[in-house]
Design an enzyme around this catalytic site. Structure first.
Site, PDB file in Angstrom:
ATOM      1  N   ALA A 142       0.866  -1.176   0.000  1.00 53.14           N
ATOM      2  CA  ALA A 142       0.000   0.000   0.000  1.00 53.14           C
ATOM      3  C   ALA A 142       0.905   1.229   0.000  1.00 53.14           C
ATOM      4  O   ALA A 142       2.054   1.158   0.448  1.00 53.14           O
ATOM      5  CB  ALA A 142      -0.881  -0.024   1.234  1.00 53.14           C
ATOM      6  N   GLY A 150       0.552  -4.930   0.868  1.00 52.89           N
ATOM      7  CA  GLY A 150      -0.616  -4.948  -0.014  1.00 52.89           C
ATOM      8  C   GLY A 150      -0.327  -5.598  -1.363  1.00 52.89           C
ATOM      9  O   GLY A 150      -1.237  -6.123  -2.010  1.00 52.89           O
ATOM     10  N   GLU A 169      -0.760  -9.145  -0.751  1.00 53.04           N
ATOM     11  CA  GLU A 169      -2.195  -9.349  -0.514  1.00 53.04           C
ATOM     12  C   GLU A 169      -2.989  -9.269  -1.824  1.00 53.04           C
ATOM     13  O   GLU A 169      -3.922 -10.042  -2.036  1.00 53.04           O
ATOM     14  CB  GLU A 169      -2.691  -8.314   0.506  1.00 53.04           C
ATOM     15  CG  GLU A 169      -2.088  -8.574   1.893  1.00 53.04           C
ATOM     16  CD  GLU A 169      -2.272  -7.414   2.855  1.00 53.04           C
ATOM     17  OE1 GLU A 169      -1.855  -6.297   2.505  1.00 53.04           O
ATOM     18  OE2 GLU A 169      -2.830  -7.620   3.943  1.00 53.04           O
ATOM     19  N   GLU A 189       4.418  -5.107   7.210  1.00 52.41           N
ATOM     20  CA  GLU A 189       3.685  -4.033   7.901  1.00 52.41           C
ATOM     21  C   GLU A 189       4.176  -3.827   9.334  1.00 52.41           C
ATOM     22  O   GLU A 189       4.172  -2.711   9.848  1.00 52.41           O
ATOM     23  CB  GLU A 189       2.182  -4.346   7.917  1.00 52.41           C
ATOM     24  CG  GLU A 189       1.503  -4.250   6.555  1.00 52.41           C
ATOM     25  CD  GLU A 189       1.534  -5.530   5.745  1.00 52.41           C
ATOM     26  OE1 GLU A 189       2.293  -6.469   6.100  1.00 52.41           O
ATOM     27  OE2 GLU A 189       0.796  -5.609   4.742  1.00 52.41           O
TER      28      GLU A 189
HETATM   29  C1  HXC Z   1       5.091   4.419  -1.104  1.00 51.12           C
HETATM   30  C2  HXC Z   1       7.021   3.455  -1.906  1.00 51.12           C
HETATM   31  C3  HXC Z   1       6.638   2.203  -1.368  1.00 51.12           C
HETATM   32  C4  HXC Z   1       5.395   2.118  -0.681  1.00 51.12           C
HETATM   33  C5  HXC Z   1       8.548   1.975  -2.334  1.00 51.12           C
HETATM   34  N1  HXC Z   1       8.199   3.266  -2.502  1.00 51.12           N
HETATM   35  N2  HXC Z   1       7.617   1.306  -1.656  1.00 51.12           N
HETATM   36  N3  HXC Z   1       6.247   4.539  -1.771  1.00 51.12           N
HETATM   37  N4  HXC Z   1       4.675   3.255  -0.566  1.00 51.12           N
HETATM   38  N5  HXC Z   1       4.931   0.977  -0.169  1.00 51.12           N
HETATM   39  C6  HXC Z   1       8.946   4.320  -3.185  1.00 51.12           C
HETATM   40  C7  HXC Z   1      10.138   4.759  -2.382  1.00 51.12           C
HETATM   41  O1  HXC Z   1       9.772   5.696  -1.391  1.00 51.12           O
HETATM   42  C8  HXC Z   1      11.007   5.376  -3.459  1.00 51.12           C
HETATM   43  O2  HXC Z   1      10.507   6.648  -3.770  1.00 51.12           O
HETATM   44  C9  HXC Z   1      10.754   4.488  -4.658  1.00 51.12           C
HETATM   45  O3  HXC Z   1       9.489   3.815  -4.404  1.00 51.12           O
HETATM   46  C10 HXC Z   1      11.812   3.422  -4.837  1.00 51.12           C
HETATM   47  O4  HXC Z   1      11.948   2.698  -3.625  1.00 51.12           O
HETATM   48  P1  HXC Z   1      13.339   2.488  -2.878  1.00 51.12           P
HETATM   49  O5  HXC Z   1      13.030   2.223  -1.449  1.00 51.12           O
HETATM   50  O6  HXC Z   1      14.273   3.585  -3.184  1.00 51.12           O
HETATM   51  O7  HXC Z   1      13.855   1.162  -3.607  1.00 51.12           O
HETATM   52  P2  HXC Z   1      14.818   0.042  -3.036  1.00 51.12           P
HETATM   53  O8  HXC Z   1      15.940   0.660  -2.237  1.00 51.12           O
HETATM   54  O9  HXC Z   1      15.173  -0.831  -4.179  1.00 51.12           O
HETATM   55  O10 HXC Z   1      13.927  -0.805  -1.976  1.00 51.12           O
HETATM   56  C11 HXC Z   1      12.823  -1.522  -2.426  1.00 51.12           C
HETATM   57  C12 HXC Z   1      11.935  -1.935  -1.207  1.00 51.12           C
HETATM   58  C13 HXC Z   1      11.571  -0.670  -0.409  1.00 51.12           C
HETATM   59  C14 HXC Z   1      12.674  -2.939  -0.342  1.00 51.12           C
HETATM   60  C15 HXC Z   1      10.683  -2.621  -1.801  1.00 51.12           C
HETATM   61  O11 HXC Z   1      11.070   0.300  -1.290  1.00 51.12           O
HETATM   62  C16 HXC Z   1      10.555  -0.898   0.667  1.00 51.12           C
HETATM   63  O12 HXC Z   1      10.865  -1.468   1.710  1.00 51.12           O
HETATM   64  N6  HXC Z   1       9.312  -0.452   0.449  1.00 51.12           N
HETATM   65  C17 HXC Z   1       8.259  -0.515   1.404  1.00 51.12           C
HETATM   66  C18 HXC Z   1       7.749  -1.904   1.544  1.00 51.12           C
HETATM   67  C19 HXC Z   1       6.646  -2.009   2.588  1.00 51.12           C
HETATM   68  O13 HXC Z   1       6.857  -1.728   3.765  1.00 51.12           O
HETATM   69  N7  HXC Z   1       5.424  -2.371   2.152  1.00 51.12           N
HETATM   70  C20 HXC Z   1       4.300  -2.502   2.990  1.00 51.12           C
HETATM   71  C21 HXC Z   1       3.503  -1.236   2.985  1.00 51.12           C
HETATM   72  S1  HXC Z   1       2.130  -1.314   4.119  1.00 51.12           S
HETATM   73  P3  HXC Z   1      11.472   7.934  -3.851  1.00 51.12           P
HETATM   74  O14 HXC Z   1      10.515   9.073  -4.082  1.00 51.12           O
HETATM   75  O15 HXC Z   1      12.213   8.000  -2.564  1.00 51.12           O
HETATM   76  O16 HXC Z   1      12.363   7.636  -5.016  1.00 51.12           O
HETATM   77  C22 HXC Z   1       0.974  -2.251   3.300  1.00 51.12           C
HETATM   78  C23 HXC Z   1      -0.294  -2.634   3.935  1.00 51.12           C
HETATM   79  C24 HXC Z   1      -0.756  -1.762   4.951  1.00 51.12           C
HETATM   80  O17 HXC Z   1       1.143  -2.631   2.213  1.00 51.12           O
HETATM   81  C25 HXC Z   1      -1.892  -2.378   5.640  1.00 51.12           C
HETATM   82  C26 HXC Z   1      -2.045  -1.925   7.037  1.00 51.12           C
HETATM   83  C27 HXC Z   1      -2.476  -0.499   7.218  1.00 51.12           C
END
Ligand code: HXC
Length: 257
Positions: free
Chosen positions: A65, A108, A111, A131
């Site tokens: 998400a 997400g 999911e 998460e």
């Molecule tokens: C918003 C995101 C994002 C996300 C990545 N980006 N994931 N933006 N939401 N979930 C953005 C980053 O901010 C970055 O933007 C660009 O995408 C590239 O990501 P990087 O982190 O620079 O890439 P990398 O170093 O290769 O790492 C990849 C990654 C990492 C390991 C996938 O991006 C990451 O950990 N992302 C988050 C994963 C996560 O926690 N997902 C769960 C979300 S919560 P910029 O602008 O900086 O270039 C969820 C459910 C919630 O899904 C339900 C409960 C409420």
């Protein structure tokens, strides 16, 4: 219809939807949800389409998400909007949907893949429910669907530690149906979807409905449900055609009637 965050194409009787927010690794924001639901519903209503594939990019199916969109939401708003309930709309699709996953399928993203009917993974795929690292828990079915797919031990491990599973572990654990080389992912998924789309659509839809019922009910009720659907297929021309074609050693010509 023109979309900003997804790309839709048709390949014969298959609808292909590609998530397309590369700048955010296909993070799932409200716009992508609206567009995805619209595309799935449009393919669902198109009599020329028999199955769908949802895919992302080489690097990410979807990295979850959109954290930046949701970070400042209040409890009152989350509750009042029933935040994330909109994703359930995708699970109401009656035609099969295959998730073709390469790279990250996190939160997400994992999911969403699990909301599809089955997952074909590239050997580069990485699945996770991170998460917990953000101070929350899965909110689009991760704690429920993942547990049904891989069992309690692995689901707890994934949800509590936030670690990722690679494609081999995901296949071993029953999360994905097959793993293919990354370069062949979309082609393999389209091939599987084309195979499904060539069958009689009512039997395909009933097969999907019957398997899904296994997750919702007791064995006795599920078996009765399956048998009743099975009986109903004898009302269709396609059952007569399919069985006649077998007996006559020819290919069936299904008409979805
Ligand atoms: C918003 C995101 C994002 C996300 C990545 N980006 N994931 N933006 N939401 N979930 C953005 C980053 O901010 C970055 O933007 C660009 O995408 C590239 O990501 P990087 O982190 O620079 O890439 P990398 O170093 O290769 O790492 C990849 C990654 C990492 C390991 C996938 O991006 C990451 O950990 N992302 C988050 C994963 C996560 O926690 N997902 C769960 C979300 S919560 P910029 O602008 O900086 O270039 C969820 C459910 C919630 O899904 C339900 C409960 C409420």
């Amino acid at each position: 219809m023109a979309y900003d965050t997804i790309i839709t194409e048709t390949h014969g009787k298959v609808g292909l939807i590609t998530l397309n927010r590369p700048q955010a690794l296909n993070a799932l924001n409200s716009q992508i949800l609206t567009e995805l639901v619209a595309a799935v519903n449009a393919f669902g209503a198109d009599p020329g389409i028999g199955a769908m594939v949802i895919t992302g990019s080489e690097k990410a199916f979807a990295a979850g998400a959109d954290i930046k969109e949701m970070q400042s939401i209040s409890y009152a708003d989350a509750y009042a909007q029933d935040f994330f309930v909109g994703w359930e709309e995708l699970t109401r699709a009656r035609k099969p949907i295959i998730a073709a996953v390469a790279g990250y399928a996190l939160g997400g993203g994992c999911e969403l893949a699990m909301m599809c009917d089955f997952i074909i993974a590239a050997d580069t795929a990485k699945f996770g429910q991170p998460e917990i690292t953000l101070g929350v828990i899965p909110g689009m079915g991760g704690s429920q669907r993942l547990t049904r797919f891989v069992g309690k031990a692995k689901a707890m491990d994934m949800c509590l530690t936030g670690r990722m599973m690679d494609a081999a572990e995901a296949e071993r654990s029953g999360l994905v149906s097959r793993v293919v080389p990354a370069s062949d992912l979309v082609e393999e998924a389209l091939k599987a979807a084309a195979k499904i789309a060539a069958f009689s659509l009512p039997s395909v839809m009933m097969a999907k409905e019957a398997v899904n019922r296994a997750f919702e009910t007791t064995l006795a009720e599920g078996l009765r449900f399956e048998r009743r659907l099975f009986h109903s297929l004898f009302a269709l021309d396609d059952q007569k055609e399919g069985m006649a074609a077998f007996a006559e050693k020819r290919k069936p010509n299904f008409t979805n009637r």
